[in-house]
Design a protein around this motif. Structure first.
Motif, PDB file in Angstrom:
ATOM      1  N   UNK A 109      38.705 -20.065  40.362  1.00 38.50           N
ATOM      2  CA  UNK A 109      37.491 -19.424  40.874  1.00 38.50           C
ATOM      3  C   UNK A 109      36.901 -18.482  39.831  1.00 38.50           C
ATOM      4  N   UNK A 110      37.744 -17.668  39.186  1.00 37.10           N
ATOM      5  CA  UNK A 110      37.262 -16.693  38.205  1.00 37.10           C
ATOM      6  C   UNK A 110      36.622 -17.397  37.011  1.00 37.10           C
ATOM      7  N   UNK A 111      37.250 -18.476  36.539  1.00 34.07           N
ATOM      8  CA  UNK A 111      36.707 -19.200  35.380  1.00 34.07           C
ATOM      9  C   UNK A 111      35.300 -19.698  35.672  1.00 34.07           C
ATOM     10  N   UNK A 112      35.098 -20.326  36.818  1.00 37.52           N
ATOM     11  CA  UNK A 112      33.798 -20.908  37.113  1.00 37.52           C
ATOM     12  C   UNK A 112      32.762 -19.855  37.470  1.00 37.52           C
ATOM     13  N   UNK A 113      33.175 -18.777  38.127  1.00 37.02           N
ATOM     14  CA  UNK A 113      32.225 -17.707  38.436  1.00 37.02           C
ATOM     15  C   UNK A 113      31.733 -17.036  37.161  1.00 37.02           C
ATOM     16  N   UNK A 114      32.633 -16.787  36.215  1.00 36.37           N
ATOM     17  CA  UNK A 114      32.249 -16.158  34.947  1.00 36.37           C
ATOM     18  C   UNK A 114      31.330 -17.064  34.146  1.00 36.37           C
ATOM     19  N   UNK A 115      31.625 -18.341  34.116  1.00 42.60           N
ATOM     20  CA  UNK A 115      30.779 -19.288  33.392  1.00 42.60           C
ATOM     21  C   UNK A 115      29.368 -19.300  33.965  1.00 42.60           C
ATOM     22  N   UNK A 116      29.255 -19.323  35.291  1.00 38.85           N
ATOM     23  CA  UNK A 116      27.934 -19.313  35.914  1.00 38.85           C
ATOM     24  C   UNK A 116      27.169 -18.038  35.631  1.00 38.85           C
ATOM     25  N   UNK A 168      38.944 -12.397  45.733  1.00 37.07           N
ATOM     26  CA  UNK A 168      38.533 -13.230  44.595  1.00 37.07           C
ATOM     27  C   UNK A 168      37.889 -14.514  45.096  1.00 37.07           C
ATOM     28  N   UNK A 169      38.533 -15.149  46.074  1.00 33.78           N
ATOM     29  CA  UNK A 169      37.996 -16.400  46.608  1.00 33.78           C
ATOM     30  C   UNK A 169      36.607 -16.191  47.216  1.00 33.78           C
ATOM     31  N   UNK A 170      36.437 -15.096  47.935  1.00 31.30           N
ATOM     32  CA  UNK A 170      35.161 -14.858  48.611  1.00 31.30           C
ATOM     33  C   UNK A 170      34.068 -14.505  47.604  1.00 31.30           C
ATOM     34  N   UNK A 171      34.333 -13.509  46.745  1.00 24.40           N
ATOM     35  CA  UNK A 171      33.291 -13.029  45.833  1.00 24.40           C
ATOM     36  C   UNK A 171      32.931 -14.052  44.761  1.00 24.40           C
ATOM     37  N   UNK A 180      27.457 -16.076  32.910  1.00 25.37           N
ATOM     38  CA  UNK A 180      27.004 -16.097  31.522  1.00 25.37           C
ATOM     39  C   UNK A 180      25.770 -16.975  31.364  1.00 25.37           C
ATOM     40  N   UNK A 181      25.750 -18.095  32.040  1.00 30.53           N
ATOM     41  CA  UNK A 181      24.585 -18.978  31.967  1.00 30.53           C
ATOM     42  C   UNK A 181      23.348 -18.298  32.554  1.00 30.53           C
ATOM     43  N   UNK A 182      23.526 -17.585  33.668  1.00 29.91           N
ATOM     44  CA  UNK A 182      22.400 -16.885  34.290  1.00 29.91           C
ATOM     45  C   UNK A 182      21.861 -15.785  33.389  1.00 29.91           C
ATOM     46  N   UNK A 183      22.753 -15.036  32.727  1.00 26.54           N
ATOM     47  CA  UNK A 183      22.325 -13.969  31.818  1.00 26.54           C
ATOM     48  C   UNK A 183      21.550 -14.542  30.644  1.00 26.54           C
ATOM     49  N   UNK A 184      22.058 -15.620  30.050  1.00 27.72           N
ATOM     50  CA  UNK A 184      21.376 -16.227  28.910  1.00 27.72           C
ATOM     51  C   UNK A 184      19.989 -16.719  29.300  1.00 27.72           C
ATOM     52  N   UNK A 209      24.625 -13.470  40.206  1.00 30.33           N
ATOM     53  CA  UNK A 209      25.763 -14.198  39.638  1.00 30.33           C
ATOM     54  C   UNK A 209      26.680 -13.262  38.852  1.00 30.33           C
ATOM     55  N   UNK A 210      26.063 -12.339  38.102  1.00 29.50           N
ATOM     56  CA  UNK A 210      26.853 -11.407  37.294  1.00 29.50           C
ATOM     57  C   UNK A 210      27.599 -10.404  38.177  1.00 29.50           C
TER      58      UNK A 210
END
Length: 660
Positions: A111-118, A64-67, A120-124, A30-31
């Motif tokens: 896309x960037x907002x939701x990918x970054x949020x996911x 961006x859309x793909x990754x 951060x959750x995975x890292x925590x 995810x990161x």
């Protein structure tokens, strides 16, 4: 040999640390994908804004859309197979819809907002799991088991059984919970009880797995299976509490499902129904895509995040690390606060608070004799005594024949005179029980212990020469923080500590706390938090040790003190006070409450815009450019409103606890 304490620091022994097993951030898929999406977006944005040809920035936005979108999209498709629809998939569809009608930038940002949020959750999640596993390293992998014939055998701790007898040498950790059958030592059990000083252990005393033996050898009979030790139960409790979903989270999940289904159904209806009655297919597609844009929750997401993220950034600049926007929101909901004692309300380091000389000595003379005798000791009390002498710039007399007896104290010849420093009970001499010196020192001991101090007796030439009082000091800002938290929540804070009741009660009076619960083991602290929450309270727990971790995980919100906090406490807690400034706790609660009010304001603004645009699109003929302008305009408004919490004035007002 004499020494000047202003020049030479006393010797000390670093506390043994458990090895850390950290998941590398880039090892999380995810990161990696979120990072790549962010890099591509940052490269494409300036090119798009300066009007570069589409063939220049187009491939970057496509990347961006793909990754950033393939993983939530794939997970959403798998959820569809289980007849479930989540917002992540909806956001990917909305982003693709935006791109389909030319709004490539809007879709990429989503896309960037939701990918970054996911990410951060995975890292925590990974870091918390690492920390829980690392706690098990406190208990050693092997232990020395004694056979019936007295022979020694090194065995894995998981092979230990109730009734086994262990030999625990100086500096080793206990492999299982048990009881001392032979020997005397001082045991550092701060990881379990939070007590600031090592505890004297002798025959009949209980010891815990993972705690650190001092300078004496002990024989211990195992009383609990290693899988049922206090340390193992702490791990189980933290894991169980971490997996529990808050009621708010469950409510949001239900809303997500209904909203997602409703939005998809409405979009399909707008695309399918009008052509069935003769409308143009292209017009129907345009209206459906316009609906997808104006009904997408981008504005709602941004309505919530900017105030909370601004509050997080502001708190971070002032030494408070809040781990997520969810935590920042929850901090403003607390209505009861529970505080740990050692290392939280107090500095966590013992100090000499009282010097009571007898036998005609002055305070400086008594302290110099005691410090000289203690100078070679590694015990925390010894460091406190030596530190007090250093603070007074005392010069120590020459010392010889130093002896340290675990569980008793130290003895040495100081300037030609025998000096002993240690526990009142251990140094008591039956031949002099009724002597005037013994009676006087006993009165001082009783008075100091009544005040919650640890009494240390100094004997010179075999006669009590004075008594020293040792205690952990209250943080200078503790009383003010306690009062502020009481004012914010409407209820006085509760003190939860593993320390003895007298020391806890005395410190609580200094801090202004009346509800004191002392002598608590880790599971007792968690139970106390559960009881408060069962009474309808949303509890904020502030602590610093491994022993606080179950309560931190159980509480509605947990805050850990950063400097002396254990790894598990820091990872389990929702927020960390980096500089150990206790008065920032009420400040961040006040800041959170203001952020929540701004979230409500923004949600009202976003809802009004979305509702108005959706009605216009359904009831009339909303032009696509106007729909995009209205959608993006509401996003800009709520974003700027949330950024108000970035200012220094917002933090200063929070520190003053004003209703802002």
């Amino acid at each position: 040999m004499s020494s000047t304490l202003t020049r030479t620091a006393p010797p000390g022994v670093a506390r043994e640390a458990a090895p850390r097993r950290r998941t590398r951030i880039l090892a999380l898929p995810e990161a990696r994908w979120a990072g790549l999406a962010l890099v591509l977006f940052a490269a494409a944005l300036p090119l798009y804004l300066v009007g570069a040809p589409a063939w220049v920035w187009g491939p970057l936005f496509a990347g961006v859309y793909v990754t950033g979108g393939w993983e939530p999209g794939w997970e959403g498709l798998k959820a569809l197979r289980e007849r479930s629809l989540d917002v992540d998939l909806l956001m990917v569809v909305a982003a693709l819809g935006a791109a389909a009608i030319g709004q490539v930038l809007d879709g990429a940002l989503l896309i960037v907002i939701f990918a970054t949020s996911g990410a951060l959750e995975a890292v925590a999640t990974a870091r918390t799991a690492d920390s829980v596993r690392g706690l098990l390293d406190l208990a050693p992998a092997t232990a020395t088991r004694l056979g019936d014939d007295g022979g020694e055998e090194v065995v894995a701790t998981e092979r230990l059984r109730v009734g086994d007898v262990l030999l625990v040498r100086p500096g080793e950790r206990f492999g299982a919970d048990g009881r001392v059958t032979e020997g005397a030592s001082d045991v550092d059990q701060a990881t379990i009880t939070g007590e600031p000083l090592p505890v004297a252990k002798a025959t009949g005393d209980e010891v815990f797995a993972g705690t650190l033996n001092g300078t004496g050898a002990l024989r211990v009979v195992v009383e609990r299976d290693p899988s049922d030790s206090v340390i193992a139960r702490i791990v189980a409790m933290v894991e169980e509490a971490s997996e529990t979903k808050a009621p708010t989270q469950l409510f949001v999940e239900r809303i997500e499902q209904r909203y997602s289904l409703g939005m998809v159904a409405a979009t399909l209806a707008l695309f399918v129904v009008p052509p069935a009655f003769g409308d143009d297919l292209r017009s129907a597609l345009l209206r459906a895509m316009t609906f997808m844009i104006v009904a997408s929750p981008c504005a709602v997401v941004l309505a919530t995040m900017p105030p909370l993220l601004s509050a997080i950034a502001n708190a971070g600049r002032h030494g408070v690390l809040v781990k997520s926007a969810v935590v920042m929101e929850r901090l403003g909901q607390v209505d009861r606060v529970a505080l740990d004692k050692t290392g939280t309300l107090t500095e966590g380091v013992p100090h000499v608070t009282d010097v009571r000389p007898l036998a005609g000595l002055s305070e400086d003379e008594l302290l110099a004799l005691a410090a000289a005798a203690e100078y070679s000791s590694e015990h925390p009390i010894a460091r406190a005594v030596v530190g007090a002498a250093r603070a007074r710039d005392l010069v120590l007399p020459p010392v010889s024949d130093f002896v340290s007896t675990p569980g008793v104290g130290v003895a040495a010849v100081v300037d030609g005179r025998p000096v002993a420093v240690g526990s009142p009970a251990r140094l008591a001499d039956a031949d002099q029980v009724g002597s005037p010196a013994r009676l006087a020192h006993a009165d001082h001991v009783a008075e100091l212990e009544e005040k919650g101090r640890t009494a240390v007796v100094v004997e010179v030439d075999g006669v009590p020469a004075g008594v020293l009082g040792i205690a952990d000091r209250l943080r200078p800002e503790a009383s003010g923080a306690v009062a502020a938290l009481g004012e914010l929540t409407g209820a006085a804070p509760v003190l939860l500590t593993g320390d003895n009741p007298r020391a806890a009660a005395h410190l609580a009076r200094e801090a202004g706390i009346t509800d004191v619960r002392a002598g608590l083991l880790p599971q007792d602290k968690a139970d106390a938090v559960t009881d408060l929450q069962s009474a309808g309270h949303k509890v904020l727990l502030v602590g610093d040790g491994v022993n606080d971790a179950p309560a931190l995980a159980t509480a509605h919100t947990g805050i850990a003190m950063g400097r002396a906090g254990s790894d598990l406490a820091l990872d389990t807690a929702d927020a960390v006070i980096v500089r150990d400034e206790l008065d920032t706790v009420p400040a961040v609660v006040a800041l959170s409450r203001r952020a929540r009010r701004l979230v409500v304001q923004n949600l009202v603004i976003a809802t009004v815009f979305i509702t108005g645009l959706v009605i216009w699109d359904l009831a009339g003929n909303l032009p696509l450019p106007l729909g995009v302008a209205g959608h993006e305009g509401s996003t800009v408004i709520v974003g700027l409103n949330g950024l108000r919490l970035l200012t220094g004035a917002a933090w200063r007002r929070a520190m003053r606890l004003q209703a802002v």
